[in-house]
Design a protein around this motif. Structure first.
Motif, short mmCIF file in Angstrom:
data_model
loop_
_atom_site.label_atom_id
_atom_site.label_comp_id
_atom_site.label_asym_id
_atom_site.label_seq_id
_atom_site.Cartn_x
_atom_site.Cartn_y
_atom_site.Cartn_z
N LYS A 210 0.81 -1.29 0.08
CA LYS A 210 0.15 0.09 0.09
C LYS A 210 0.77 1.17 0.04
N ASP B 127 -4.53 -0.67 -2.98
CA ASP B 127 -5.35 0.21 -2.19
C ASP B 127 -5.80 -0.18 -0.82
N SER B 128 -5.75 -1.60 -0.86
CA SER B 128 -6.35 -2.09 0.56
C SER B 128 -5.69 -3.58 0.46
#
Length: 70
Positions: free
Chosen positions: A18, A24-25
């Motif tokens: 990240k 993103d996650s």
């Protein structure tokens, strides 16, 4: 080789992905690790929770990243 400084005793592989903006996650990190070969100290790693400590080298998509303590 790029360096990433950490402020605690470790960072997880998912957190590093990240931080480097590959994902993103955490869920995206899990999927990313099933699709791409990510190496930690030369060995393929599939666990997003793998603890990385100062001195570890991660290879991802042609980039080499060394973990360093602040």
């Amino acid at each position: 080789m790029t360096t990433v400084q950490i402020y605690d005793d470790h960072i997880t592989l998912g957190q590093l992905l990240k931080k480097l903006r590959f994902v993103d996650s955490g869920g995206a990190a899990k999927h990313f690790l099933t699709v791409h070969d990510v190496r930690v100290n030369g060995e393929i790693e599939r666990r997003r929770g793998r603890k990385l400590r100062p001195g570890d080298v991660v290879e991802v998509l042609g980039q080499r990243v060394r973990i360093e303590a602040e």
